[in-house]
Design a protein around this motif. Structure first.
Motif, PDB file in Angstrom:
ATOM      1  N   GLY A   1      -2.416  80.513  58.944  1.00  0.00           N
ATOM      2  CA  GLY A   1      -3.153  81.394  59.979  1.00  0.00           C
ATOM      3  C   GLY A   1      -3.763  80.153  60.981  1.00  0.00           C
ATOM      4  O   GLY A   1      -3.790  80.753  62.071  1.00  0.00           O
ATOM      5  N   LEU A   2      -4.115  79.020  60.613  1.00  0.00           N
ATOM      6  CA  LEU A   2      -4.474  78.181  61.756  1.00  0.00           C
ATOM      7  C   LEU A   2      -3.305  77.490  62.597  1.00  0.00           C
ATOM      8  O   LEU A   2      -3.681  77.281  63.598  1.00  0.00           O
ATOM      9  CB  LEU A   2      -5.086  76.796  60.724  1.00  0.00           C
ATOM     10  CG  LEU A   2      -6.493  77.042  60.152  1.00  0.00           C
ATOM     11  CD1 LEU A   2      -6.634  75.847  59.299  1.00  0.00           C
ATOM     12  CD2 LEU A   2      -7.412  77.213  61.195  1.00  0.00           C
ATOM     13  N   MET A   3      -2.265  77.694  62.186  1.00  0.00           N
ATOM     14  CA  MET A   3      -0.947  77.142  62.881  1.00  0.00           C
ATOM     15  C   MET A   3      -1.028  78.507  64.093  1.00  0.00           C
ATOM     16  O   MET A   3      -0.694  78.101  65.191  1.00  0.00           O
ATOM     17  CB  MET A   3       0.345  77.232  62.219  1.00  0.00           C
ATOM     18  CG  MET A   3       0.532  76.197  61.086  1.00  0.00           C
ATOM     19  SD  MET A   3       1.971  76.130  60.347  1.00  0.00           S
ATOM     20  CE  MET A   3       3.258  75.683  61.784  1.00  0.00           C
ATOM     21  N   ASN A   4      -1.228  79.489  63.716  1.00  0.00           N
ATOM     22  CA  ASN A   4      -1.325  80.691  64.706  1.00  0.00           C
ATOM     23  C   ASN A   4      -2.227  80.667  65.691  1.00  0.00           C
ATOM     24  O   ASN A   4      -2.286  80.735  66.987  1.00  0.00           O
ATOM     25  CB  ASN A   4      -1.076  82.115  64.120  1.00  0.00           C
ATOM     26  CG  ASN A   4      -0.030  82.435  63.846  1.00  0.00           C
ATOM     27  OD1 ASN A   4       0.832  82.859  64.306  1.00  0.00           O
ATOM     28  ND2 ASN A   4       0.537  82.127  62.340  1.00  0.00           N
ATOM     29  N   TRP A   5      -3.551  79.986  65.224  1.00  0.00           N
ATOM     30  CA  TRP A   5      -4.699  80.019  66.066  1.00  0.00           C
ATOM     31  C   TRP A   5      -4.850  79.044  66.762  1.00  0.00           C
ATOM     32  O   TRP A   5      -4.977  79.006  68.082  1.00  0.00           O
ATOM     33  CB  TRP A   5      -5.818  79.746  65.049  1.00  0.00           C
ATOM     34  CG  TRP A   5      -7.115  79.699  65.910  1.00  0.00           C
ATOM     35  CD1 TRP A   5      -7.871  78.421  66.242  1.00  0.00           C
ATOM     36  CD2 TRP A   5      -8.122  80.800  66.067  1.00  0.00           C
ATOM     37  NE1 TRP A   5      -8.970  78.820  66.886  1.00  0.00           N
ATOM     38  CE2 TRP A   5      -9.185  80.138  66.977  1.00  0.00           C
ATOM     39  CE3 TRP A   5      -8.042  81.993  66.190  1.00  0.00           C
ATOM     40  CZ2 TRP A   5     -10.032  80.937  67.453  1.00  0.00           C
ATOM     41  CZ3 TRP A   5      -8.981  82.894  66.674  1.00  0.00           C
ATOM     42  CH2 TRP A   5      -9.914  82.132  67.384  1.00  0.00           C
ATOM     43  N   LEU A   6      -4.029  77.887  66.346  1.00  0.00           N
ATOM     44  CA  LEU A   6      -3.748  76.727  67.357  1.00  0.00           C
ATOM     45  C   LEU A   6      -2.566  76.599  68.145  1.00  0.00           C
ATOM     46  O   LEU A   6      -2.259  75.521  68.615  1.00  0.00           O
ATOM     47  CB  LEU A   6      -3.968  75.387  66.404  1.00  0.00           C
ATOM     48  CG  LEU A   6      -5.320  75.317  65.850  1.00  0.00           C
ATOM     49  CD1 LEU A   6      -5.266  73.827  64.831  1.00  0.00           C
ATOM     50  CD2 LEU A   6      -6.645  75.027  66.994  1.00  0.00           C
ATOM     51  N   GLY A   7      -1.930  77.707  68.299  1.00  0.00           N
ATOM     52  CA  GLY A   7      -1.047  78.078  69.150  1.00  0.00           C
ATOM     53  C   GLY A   7       0.470  77.627  68.682  1.00  0.00           C
ATOM     54  O   GLY A   7       1.474  77.748  69.383  1.00  0.00           O
ATOM     55  N   ASN A   8       0.587  77.161  67.537  1.00  0.00           N
ATOM     56  CA  ASN A   8       2.076  77.038  66.846  1.00  0.00           C
ATOM     57  C   ASN A   8       2.408  78.413  66.002  1.00  0.00           C
ATOM     58  O   ASN A   8       3.105  78.053  65.175  1.00  0.00           O
ATOM     59  CB  ASN A   8       1.812  75.856  65.826  1.00  0.00           C
ATOM     60  CG  ASN A   8       1.002  74.824  66.575  1.00  0.00           C
ATOM     61  OD1 ASN A   8      -0.015  74.285  65.897  1.00  0.00           O
ATOM     62  ND2 ASN A   8       1.509  74.074  67.411  1.00  0.00           N
ATOM     63  N   GLY A   9       2.130  79.234  66.738  1.00  0.00           N
ATOM     64  CA  GLY A   9       2.603  80.763  66.095  1.00  0.00           C
ATOM     65  C   GLY A   9       4.546  80.662  65.871  1.00  0.00           C
ATOM     66  O   GLY A   9       4.872  81.007  64.990  1.00  0.00           O
ATOM     67  N   LYS A  10       5.166  79.975  66.988  1.00  0.00           N
ATOM     68  CA  LYS A  10       6.415  80.487  67.027  1.00  0.00           C
ATOM     69  C   LYS A  10       7.140  79.466  65.814  1.00  0.00           C
ATOM     70  O   LYS A  10       8.031  79.698  65.244  1.00  0.00           O
ATOM     71  CB  LYS A  10       7.062  79.896  68.282  1.00  0.00           C
ATOM     72  CG  LYS A  10       6.862  80.927  69.260  1.00  0.00           C
ATOM     73  CD  LYS A  10       7.706  80.667  70.586  1.00  0.00           C
ATOM     74  CE  LYS A  10       7.434  81.783  71.714  1.00  0.00           C
ATOM     75  NZ  LYS A  10       8.281  81.401  72.631  1.00  0.00           N
ATOM     76  N   LEU A  11       6.238  78.313  65.588  1.00  0.00           N
ATOM     77  CA  LEU A  11       7.039  77.262  64.363  1.00  0.00           C
ATOM     78  C   LEU A  11       6.651  78.102  63.220  1.00  0.00           C
ATOM     79  O   LEU A  11       7.446  77.863  62.370  1.00  0.00           O
ATOM     80  CB  LEU A  11       6.060  75.921  64.818  1.00  0.00           C
ATOM     81  CG  LEU A  11       6.262  74.865  63.585  1.00  0.00           C
ATOM     82  CD1 LEU A  11       7.886  74.444  63.550  1.00  0.00           C
ATOM     83  CD2 LEU A  11       5.396  73.782  63.784  1.00  0.00           C
ATOM     84  N   ALA A  12       5.305  78.385  63.236  1.00  0.00           N
ATOM     85  CA  ALA A  12       5.028  79.244  62.038  1.00  0.00           C
ATOM     86  C   ALA A  12       5.984  80.403  61.757  1.00  0.00           C
ATOM     87  O   ALA A  12       6.364  80.540  60.550  1.00  0.00           O
ATOM     88  CB  ALA A  12       3.703  79.694  61.752  1.00  0.00           C
ATOM     89  N   GLY A  13       6.584  81.003  62.608  1.00  0.00           N
ATOM     90  CA  GLY A  13       7.155  82.425  62.522  1.00  0.00           C
ATOM     91  C   GLY A  13       8.437  81.742  62.371  1.00  0.00           C
ATOM     92  O   GLY A  13       9.277  82.413  61.363  1.00  0.00           O
ATOM     93  N   ALA A  14       9.089  80.500  62.597  1.00  0.00           N
ATOM     94  CA  ALA A  14      10.218  79.995  62.501  1.00  0.00           C
ATOM     95  C   ALA A  14      10.491  79.728  60.892  1.00  0.00           C
ATOM     96  O   ALA A  14      11.424  79.773  60.291  1.00  0.00           O
ATOM     97  CB  ALA A  14      10.591  79.033  63.199  1.00  0.00           C
ATOM     98  N   ILE A  15       9.343  79.150  60.151  1.00  0.00           N
ATOM     99  CA  ILE A  15       9.361  78.717  59.044  1.00  0.00           C
ATOM    100  C   ILE A  15       9.297  79.711  57.895  1.00  0.00           C
ATOM    101  O   ILE A  15      10.074  79.859  56.942  1.00  0.00           O
ATOM    102  CB  ILE A  15       7.970  77.940  58.583  1.00  0.00           C
ATOM    103  CG1 ILE A  15       7.955  76.635  59.628  1.00  0.00           C
ATOM    104  CG2 ILE A  15       7.697  77.678  57.175  1.00  0.00           C
ATOM    105  CD1 ILE A  15       6.701  75.743  59.576  1.00  0.00           C
ATOM    106  N   VAL A  16       8.769  81.168  58.365  1.00  0.00           N
ATOM    107  CA  VAL A  16       8.829  82.100  57.399  1.00  0.00           C
ATOM    108  C   VAL A  16       9.718  83.172  57.767  1.00  0.00           C
ATOM    109  O   VAL A  16       9.570  84.190  57.079  1.00  0.00           O
ATOM    110  CB  VAL A  16       7.164  82.831  57.264  1.00  0.00           C
ATOM    111  CG1 VAL A  16       6.519  81.687  56.781  1.00  0.00           C
ATOM    112  CG2 VAL A  16       6.721  83.411  58.519  1.00  0.00           C
ATOM    113  N   GLY A  17      10.329  83.130  58.872  1.00  0.00           N
ATOM    114  CA  GLY A  17      10.974  83.975  59.436  1.00  0.00           C
ATOM    115  C   GLY A  17      12.250  84.650  58.669  1.00  0.00           C
ATOM    116  O   GLY A  17      12.796  85.860  58.680  1.00  0.00           O
TER     117      GLY A  17
END
Length: 817
Positions: A154-170
């Protein structure tokens, strides 16, 4: 059986360690805890969008229920109260099975029945696998680690790292076209809110309360620096995330959970819990404003430097608190333990500190909110705190939901209206035209689904589990108490918050609760039954095996149907060939007939074919398909709408009027049914008008006026809503309604009524047919009264120079009957 001798604990654990089934079950729970959250937390939204991952979860649960049945052949014997509860738990799916008979939606009810099998499976695994130290340790670690992963995500998405978070769980989750997990951060009327995997801020806040309470407990009880540091480092991210949800209900509820945790601890631990709560809160609020601002900025336009700054602030605050937590546990906890020995022995000591903490907390909030200190909070957080009261719209709306749920329950009191009853029936009972497919209260929603019978079963189960747990807690040593207290915190936090929201509609959240409910009674010391029932020894595991096979077959069938439906949608994107599209769709319907979404797609395809060919066989097939589906889904508005369209094409006016009346009964706040009803009666009246049949014309037109009056009466009801309560969907006289009634009044010679009703068209842009026709009848009504509206006439003449001749034509062709 009668000579059965209970093995020693080390013998039991040794047997479990060497059991493949034990390890498979432990593996299932661990994988489930990490997989399920990223499937939108398995939200049961009573629609096709959410069902695929739920069926996948049911398939896996049925496999591991089968393994549980095999496990029980070796390790289950009816000896203790826990074993009785492992039988009693199956009354929950039984209550949903019974409620299938009166179910408002067979589709939703079957889905809820399957979900109960998932919950029962997790309960049984929690009850029997966490009894051993090894099983308890693995599930304990899995539960907390998966929770911390959700927080980081959640914090990755809040701090603008949503694409990295998405790539990890995608690779195992659904990611949108931009490579981001959809709505992990979302914007509503309150501003930007953090939702993480749940896509709903309030449920995430409730989950974070459980993690926060667990983290505080584990930090305060441990002396090992590694254990203290691990949980301490996550307390700040959890608290920051909690505040970023902007959930007012959770903010009110959090101190209640903290109080409940406190009263179960000895005074020394209570003081340590307070100290850690204060220190972690100060560390969190020290960086909250900046992290809030950074999140708002980077979600508008990403900046690597801003994002990095946010992470540095968060990590820095976490490390500072982590070091302080270590110092507290190392240098303050031991002397505190020794000095408070006599105080702890007093009976009132357990309640003195919790009571003092409540007073301290209230004073702290009052001081912050009544002084310039509140300006240290982020603006969105400060506004949310300032607007906490019992007259805010969310409170008033929830009270309305609960009242409406009570009305629904009154009509289905014994066995309820089946799973998904609220989403299927709420419009029939609602006080005003809100759109809420969840009752925002787990227990009220449960009540309308399975009635008094089902809620009684749930109440008995919860009371029994809490009574057994608390009794065992009182009689146990401190070390024994601590082993399963984490599960207690999760249950009270999530179930408690579910009184305010629909957390339990997430299958993942429900599974956590039932896993923890089972774990709460896993290691209780209860007196063994003196008489054993030998026949149940193998019957019960056998029944579990049969149930698991049936569940596996049904869920696999439904998943296959879903795949075929999705294939039909994919084919429809690239092909206009009916046969190519309908082949996989028919396969889906053969696997799950009467699924409303599958039926609607085929109905729409048949409607297109009929429109192109005018071949009656397509229309007849469409009607037959709808009629069959509506037997099982009588309250599905989309199916009702399609049936209305087909009957109108067939010219079956009597049936159309009957269906419209059903629509008015089922959806009394849907203005479209009033509009259709008025149109139908006005049109039928004009048929009588054309035939010079005044009796028929007056009868139909009077009926139209009655429906119009219902609209006006309901608008008056809406005007009486409390000031803070939102109305919901728009409910007003529509342009088509004005036109139909205006034409009717004109034909009746009621020109003043025509003028009053159609005057709003003079202020419109006149872009559509309703506006253009309406303004002409308005001008005609004025002319019949020897009145004019020059600005309106000029507006129409600018678009149509011949409008005056058209007005004269209306007057000439519509003499009073």
């Amino acid at each position: 059986m009668y000579a059965y001798k209970k093995p020693k604990l080390d013998e039991r654990e040794q047997a479990e360690k060497s059991s493949i089934i034990f390890w498979l079950l432990i593996g299932f729970v661990t994988l489930f805890l990490f997989w399920a959250p990223f499937q939108k937390a398995l939200f049961n939204g009573s629609s096709l969008n959410f069902e695929r991952s739920i069926y996948s979860a049911v398939i896996w649960a049925s496999i591991f229920l089968f393994l549980t049945g095999i496990y029980f052949f070796y390790f289950w014997k009816l000896r203790e109260r826990k074993d009785l509860l492992s039988l009693f738990i199956f009354l929950i799916p039984l209550s949903y099975l019974i409620s299938l008979l009166p179910a408002a939606s067979k589709y939703s009810a079957v889905n809820l029945l399957l979900i109960q099998i998932v919950l029962v499976t997790l309960f049984l695994i929690g009850a029997y696998l966490t009894k051993s130290a090894l099983g308890n340790k693995i599930i304990h670690i899995g539960l907390l680690t998966s929770g911390y992963v959700i927080v980081i995500f959640g914090l990755m998405n809040w701090l603008g790292n949503g694409k990295l978070a998405g790539a990890i769980v995608g690779w195992f989750s659904t990611i949108d076209a931009t490579g981001i997990y959809k709505d992990a951060v979302m914007t509503d009327s309150n501003g930007l809110r953090l939702t993480s995997v749940f896509q709903y801020a309030n449920t995430y806040a409730g989950f974070l309360i459980a993690l926060w309470g667990t983290g505080l407990f584990l930090v305060s009880k441990n002396r090992s620096w590694s254990k203290v540091l691990v949980h301490a480092l996550f307390l700040v991210p959890v608290l920051v995330s909690f505040m970023l949800t902007l959930s007012r209900g959770a903010i009110i509820f959090l101190p209640i959970i903290f109080f409940l945790i406190l009263i179960f601890q000895k005074p020394t631990r209570q003081i340590l819990l307070l100290v850690h709560a204060i220190l972690s809160t100060l560390a969190s609020f020290a960086v909250l404003s900046k992290i809030t601002a950074i999140g708002i900025d980077v979600n508008k336009e990403f900046s690597a430097s801003l994002s990095g700054k946010g992470w540095m602030l968060l990590i820095g605050a976490s490390v500072i608190y982590g070091l302080l937590a270590l110092l507290v546990q190392r240098f303050i906890a031991p002397p505190l333990e020794s000095k408070l020995g006599n105080f702890s022995a007093k009976k009132w000591a357990l309640f003195a500190i919790p009571a003092g903490s409540i007073v301290l907390g209230i004073l702290g909030v009052l001081v912050v909110m009544a002084t310039p200190l509140k300006n240290l909070l982020p603006e969105n957080v400060r506004i949310r705190l300032e607007t906490i009261n019992f007259t805010q719209h969310s409170v008033l709306e929830r009270i309305t939901f609960y009242k409406d749920a009570s009305k629904l329950f009154a009509d289905y009191p014994l066995f309820g209206a089946g799973g998904g009853a609220w989403s299927s029936l709420y419009e029939q009972y609602q006080n005003n035209p809100y759109t809420v497919r969840q009752a925002h209260n787990f227990f009220m929603q449960y009540l309308v689904e399975v009635g008094a019978f089902g809620i009684l079963i749930l109440a008995v189960l919860l009371v029994a589990i809490f009574a057994i747990y608390i009794r065992n807690y009182i009689r146990s040593t401190e070390q024994e108490r601590d082993k399963h207290f984490v599960y207690f915190i999760f249950v009270i936090a999530i179930l408690g918050h579910s009184v305010l929201d629909f957390d339990m509609s997430y299958v993942y959240i429900g599974a956590l609760v039932f896993l923890c409910l089972g774990a709460m009674i896993a290691d209780v010391k209860t007196k063994e039954f003196t008489k054993q029932v030998a026949s149940i020894r193998y019957v019960y595991p056998s029944v579990i095996l049969v149930l698991s096979i049936i569940t596996l077959f049904v869920s696999a069938r439904y998943l296959s149907a879903n795949s075929s439906y999705n294939k039909a949608l994919e084919v429809a994107k690239t092909s206009q060939n009916y046969t190519e599209i309908v082949t996989p769709l028919n396969n889906a319907l053969s696997l799950r007939a009467n699924h409303p979404e599958y039926v609607l797609l085929k109905v729409d395809l048949l409607a297109q074919l009929y429109k192109q060919t005018q071949d009656e066989k397509y229309l007849n097939e469409e009607i037959a398909l709808i009629n069959t589906a509506r037997v099982r889904e009588p309250y599905n508005k989309s199916l009702l709408d399609r049936e209305l369209n087909t009957l109108q094409i067939k010219g079956q006016q009597e049936q159309v009027e009957k269906l419209i009346q059903n629509g008015l009964n089922y959806y009394p706040w849907d203005i479209s049914f009033y509009e259709r009803s008025i149109q139908t009666h006005v049109t039928a009246g004009f048929e009588g008008y054309a035939a010079k049949d005044k009796t028929t014309a007056d009868k139909e037109w009077n009926q139209a006026i009655l429906v119009y009056q219902q609209v006006l009466d309901r608008m008056k009801e809406l005007a009486k809503l409390p000031e803070g309560q939102l109305q919901g969907r728009e409910f007003d006289v529509t342009e088509p309604m004005r036109l139909y009634l205006g034409q009717m009044y004109f034909a009746q010679g009621k020109y003043a009524d025509t003028e009053a009703l159609l005057k709003p068209f003079s202020a419109g842009e006149l872009k559509d047919g309703n506006g253009q026709t309406g303004i002409r009848y308005y001008l005609a009504a004025l002319k019949k009264q020897n009145k004019t509206d020059q600005p309106a006439l000029d507006k129409v003449k600018a678009l149509t120079p011949t409008v005056e001749q058209e007005v004269d034509q209306i007057i000439a062709s519509t003499p009073p009957l």
